[in-house]
Design a protein around this motif. Structure first.
Motif, PDB file in Angstrom:
ATOM      1  N   ILE A 107      -7.780  -7.357 -10.551  1.00  0.00           N
ATOM      2  CA  ILE A 107      -8.671  -7.596  -9.405  1.00  0.00           C
ATOM      3  C   ILE A 107      -8.024  -7.118  -8.108  1.00  0.00           C
ATOM      4  O   ILE A 107      -8.634  -6.396  -7.313  1.00  0.00           O
ATOM      5  N   LEU A 108      -6.772  -7.526  -7.877  1.00  0.00           N
ATOM      6  CA  LEU A 108      -6.096  -7.187  -6.620  1.00  0.00           C
ATOM      7  C   LEU A 108      -5.868  -5.684  -6.486  1.00  0.00           C
ATOM      8  O   LEU A 108      -6.106  -5.104  -5.418  1.00  0.00           O
ATOM      9  N   VAL A 109      -5.412  -5.047  -7.560  1.00  0.00           N
ATOM     10  CA  VAL A 109      -5.153  -3.608  -7.503  1.00  0.00           C
ATOM     11  C   VAL A 109      -6.460  -2.827  -7.346  1.00  0.00           C
ATOM     12  O   VAL A 109      -6.524  -1.857  -6.579  1.00  0.00           O
ATOM     13  N   LEU A 148      -9.217  -3.865  -5.915  1.00  0.00           N
ATOM     14  CA  LEU A 148      -9.670  -4.052  -4.529  1.00  0.00           C
ATOM     15  C   LEU A 148      -8.940  -3.104  -3.589  1.00  0.00           C
ATOM     16  O   LEU A 148      -9.542  -2.506  -2.686  1.00  0.00           O
ATOM     17  N   GLY A 149      -7.617  -2.977  -3.822  1.00  0.00           N
ATOM     18  CA  GLY A 149      -6.829  -2.107  -2.960  1.00  0.00           C
ATOM     19  C   GLY A 149      -7.173  -0.640  -3.125  1.00  0.00           C
ATOM     20  O   GLY A 149      -7.401   0.083  -2.149  1.00  0.00           O
ATOM     21  N   LYS A 150      -7.232  -0.189  -4.376  1.00  0.00           N
ATOM     22  CA  LYS A 150      -7.437   1.233  -4.646  1.00  0.00           C
ATOM     23  C   LYS A 150      -8.868   1.697  -4.384  1.00  0.00           C
ATOM     24  O   LYS A 150      -9.086   2.815  -3.897  1.00  0.00           O
ATOM     25  N   LYS A 151      -9.850   0.862  -4.726  1.00  0.00           N
ATOM     26  CA  LYS A 151     -11.235   1.312  -4.704  1.00  0.00           C
ATOM     27  C   LYS A 151     -12.059   0.815  -3.517  1.00  0.00           C
ATOM     28  O   LYS A 151     -13.068   1.432  -3.163  1.00  0.00           O
ATOM     29  N   LEU A 152     -11.626  -0.301  -2.907  1.00  0.00           N
ATOM     30  CA  LEU A 152     -12.420  -0.866  -1.820  1.00  0.00           C
ATOM     31  C   LEU A 152     -11.731  -0.745  -0.463  1.00  0.00           C
ATOM     32  O   LEU A 152     -12.307  -0.219   0.500  1.00  0.00           O
ATOM     33  N   LEU A 153     -10.474  -1.224  -0.386  1.00  0.00           N
ATOM     34  CA  LEU A 153      -9.779  -1.252   0.906  1.00  0.00           C
ATOM     35  C   LEU A 153      -9.113   0.074   1.266  1.00  0.00           C
ATOM     36  O   LEU A 153      -9.129   0.490   2.423  1.00  0.00           O
ATOM     37  N   PHE A 154      -8.514   0.745   0.278  1.00  0.00           N
ATOM     38  CA  PHE A 154      -7.802   1.998   0.558  1.00  0.00           C
ATOM     39  C   PHE A 154      -8.214   3.100  -0.435  1.00  0.00           C
ATOM     40  O   PHE A 154      -7.365   3.665  -1.121  1.00  0.00           O
ATOM     41  N   PRO A 211      -2.450   0.253  -3.698  1.00  0.00           N
ATOM     42  CA  PRO A 211      -1.040  -0.006  -4.019  1.00  0.00           C
ATOM     43  C   PRO A 211      -0.680   0.539  -5.398  1.00  0.00           C
ATOM     44  O   PRO A 211      -1.537   1.071  -6.108  1.00  0.00           O
ATOM     45  N   SER A 212       0.575   0.346  -5.811  1.00  0.00           N
ATOM     46  CA  SER A 212       1.028   0.790  -7.128  1.00  0.00           C
ATOM     47  C   SER A 212       0.677  -0.244  -8.189  1.00  0.00           C
ATOM     48  O   SER A 212       1.189  -1.361  -8.175  1.00  0.00           O
ATOM     49  N   GLY A 213      -0.202   0.136  -9.112  1.00  0.00           N
ATOM     50  CA  GLY A 213      -0.601  -0.785 -10.173  1.00  0.00           C
ATOM     51  C   GLY A 213       0.534  -1.098 -11.134  1.00  0.00           C
ATOM     52  O   GLY A 213       0.669  -2.233 -11.598  1.00  0.00           O
ATOM     53  N   HIS A 214       1.352  -0.091 -11.448  1.00  0.00           N
ATOM     54  CA  HIS A 214       2.483  -0.311 -12.356  1.00  0.00           C
ATOM     55  C   HIS A 214       3.473  -1.325 -11.769  1.00  0.00           C
ATOM     56  O   HIS A 214       3.990  -2.183 -12.482  1.00  0.00           O
ATOM     57  N   PHE A 273       7.047   4.626  -1.309  1.00  0.00           N
ATOM     58  CA  PHE A 273       7.733   3.338  -1.260  1.00  0.00           C
ATOM     59  C   PHE A 273       6.806   2.232  -0.744  1.00  0.00           C
ATOM     60  O   PHE A 273       6.892   1.079  -1.166  1.00  0.00           O
ATOM     61  N   GLY A 274       5.915   2.590   0.178  1.00  0.00           N
ATOM     62  CA  GLY A 274       4.960   1.597   0.676  1.00  0.00           C
ATOM     63  C   GLY A 274       4.029   1.100  -0.413  1.00  0.00           C
ATOM     64  O   GLY A 274       3.641  -0.075  -0.432  1.00  0.00           O
ATOM     65  N   ASP A 275       3.692   1.979  -1.349  1.00  0.00           N
ATOM     66  CA  ASP A 275       2.821   1.607  -2.471  1.00  0.00           C
ATOM     67  C   ASP A 275       3.491   0.579  -3.372  1.00  0.00           C
ATOM     68  O   ASP A 275       2.857  -0.390  -3.801  1.00  0.00           O
ATOM     69  N   ILE A 276       4.778   0.819  -3.681  1.00  0.00           N
ATOM     70  CA  ILE A 276       5.460  -0.109  -4.586  1.00  0.00           C
ATOM     71  C   ILE A 276       5.827  -1.404  -3.858  1.00  0.00           C
ATOM     72  O   ILE A 276       5.913  -2.464  -4.486  1.00  0.00           O
ATOM     73  N   TRP A 277       6.042  -1.321  -2.545  1.00  0.00           N
ATOM     74  CA  TRP A 277       6.292  -2.543  -1.760  1.00  0.00           C
ATOM     75  C   TRP A 277       5.088  -3.475  -1.870  1.00  0.00           C
ATOM     76  O   TRP A 277       5.230  -4.654  -2.167  1.00  0.00           O
ATOM     77  N   MET A 278       3.905  -2.918  -1.630  1.00  0.00           N
ATOM     78  CA  MET A 278       2.692  -3.740  -1.709  1.00  0.00           C
ATOM     79  C   MET A 278       2.422  -4.163  -3.141  1.00  0.00           C
ATOM     80  O   MET A 278       1.957  -5.288  -3.387  1.00  0.00           O
ATOM     81  N   GLY A 279       2.699  -3.285  -4.101  1.00  0.00           N
ATOM     82  CA  GLY A 279       2.510  -3.650  -5.502  1.00  0.00           C
ATOM     83  C   GLY A 279       3.362  -4.845  -5.887  1.00  0.00           C
ATOM     84  O   GLY A 279       2.893  -5.750  -6.593  1.00  0.00           O
ATOM     85  N   ALA A 280       4.606  -4.872  -5.437  1.00  0.00           N
ATOM     86  CA  ALA A 280       5.491  -5.997  -5.726  1.00  0.00           C
ATOM     87  C   ALA A 280       4.949  -7.286  -5.120  1.00  0.00           C
ATOM     88  O   ALA A 280       4.942  -8.344  -5.770  1.00  0.00           O
ATOM     89  N   ALA A 281       4.496  -7.198  -3.871  1.00  0.00           N
ATOM     90  CA  ALA A 281       3.943  -8.383  -3.204  1.00  0.00           C
ATOM     91  C   ALA A 281       2.707  -8.902  -3.934  1.00  0.00           C
ATOM     92  O   ALA A 281       2.548 -10.118  -4.142  1.00  0.00           O
ATOM     93  N   LEU A 282       1.828  -8.001  -4.347  1.00  0.00           N
ATOM     94  CA  LEU A 282       0.615  -8.407  -5.063  1.00  0.00           C
ATOM     95  C   LEU A 282       0.952  -9.008  -6.422  1.00  0.00           C
ATOM     96  O   LEU A 282       0.287  -9.941  -6.878  1.00  0.00           O
TER      97      LEU A 282
END
Length: 233
Positions: free
Chosen positions: A89-91, A93-99, A129-132, A176-185
């Motif tokens: 859900i979170l990923v 939302l990030g990839k398809k709706l917010l960014f 963000p980074s889904g992986h 790096f910003g992608d994996i930073w947000m991925g870790a937080a999510l």
């Protein structure tokens, strides 16, 4: 699952401190600068290691562990299912709706000569963000909660999650910003899954295995071997 104050805290605080320390260099430097610097440190051994690590960030990794925990505690399986659900859900939302449509390094660095790991198919869009990385931090945090009595496991899980996240930059699939947000999510998803599991799926019945098995005793196994030998003789 039981509500304990020390559930996975070593992993959680380690990840939070890491995110705070990395936030300034990741978001204060021009986009792409750190990635190109990191891209210079490559060799055949690292190619193999990071290729292997990145596979562990695939969402399918939840499936075998969900099945395994059905033989131990049903609530653990539900916990992991919820982690995977909240991750998705979170990923999404990030990839398809917010960014939507954020360019990945392969698209961002068009015309720039950078090292590409042989055999890796580079994606071009939906970078943030980074889904992986979300999956990696989520499942590693989940294991840290499940095995909270073992601090070494928590440390190993944190190192593993970081390695999977870095693999996405090493392979030039993310910034790096992608994996930073991925870790937080990933942390948020697991905390949410834990709370839902504790509130609605922590009854006595769910603390038992969903699939009950009765392993054969050593004595009965020995009898079977002797019988088979007699039949064969």
């Amino acid at each position: 699952m039981k509500r304990k104050k020390n559930r996975g805290l070593e992993f959680l605080w380690g990840a939070i401190v890491l995110l705070l320390l990395c936030s300034i260099p990741v978001f204060a430097t021009p986009k792409g600068f750190l990635e190109l610097q990191f891209n210079q440190f490559h060799n055949s051994f690292s190619d193999i290691v990071f290729l292997a690590l990145t596979q562990l960030g695939d969402g399918i990794i939840f499936v075998p562990f969900v099945i395994l925990f059905l033989f131990w505690k049903t609530s653990f399986s539900i916990f992991l299912i919820l982690c995977g659900l909240f991750n998705t859900i979170l990923v999404s939302l990030g990839k398809k709706l917010l960014f939507p449509g954020f360019p990945r390094p392969a698209e961002f660095f068009k015309g720039v000569d950078f090292y590409q790991v042989p055999g890796v198919n580079l994606y071009h869009w939906n970078s943030f963000p980074s889904g992986h990385t979300t999956t990696a931090f989520s499942i590693c945090f989940a294991f840290s909660i499940i095995f909270s009595k073992h601090p070494k496991i928590q440390r190993m899980m944190l190192i593993l999650a970081i390695g999977i996240g870095l693999s996405r930059v090493y392979l030039m699939q993310h910034f790096f910003g992608d994996i930073w947000m991925g870790a937080a999510l990933g942390l948020v998803a697991t905390l949410a899954a834990r709370e839902v599991t504790l509130r609605y799926f922590s009854g006595k019945k769910l603390k038992k295995p969903f699939i009950k098995t009765k392993p054969a005793s050593i004595l009965s196994l020995r009898k079977r071997i002797i019988l088979q030998q007699k039949l064969a003789g």
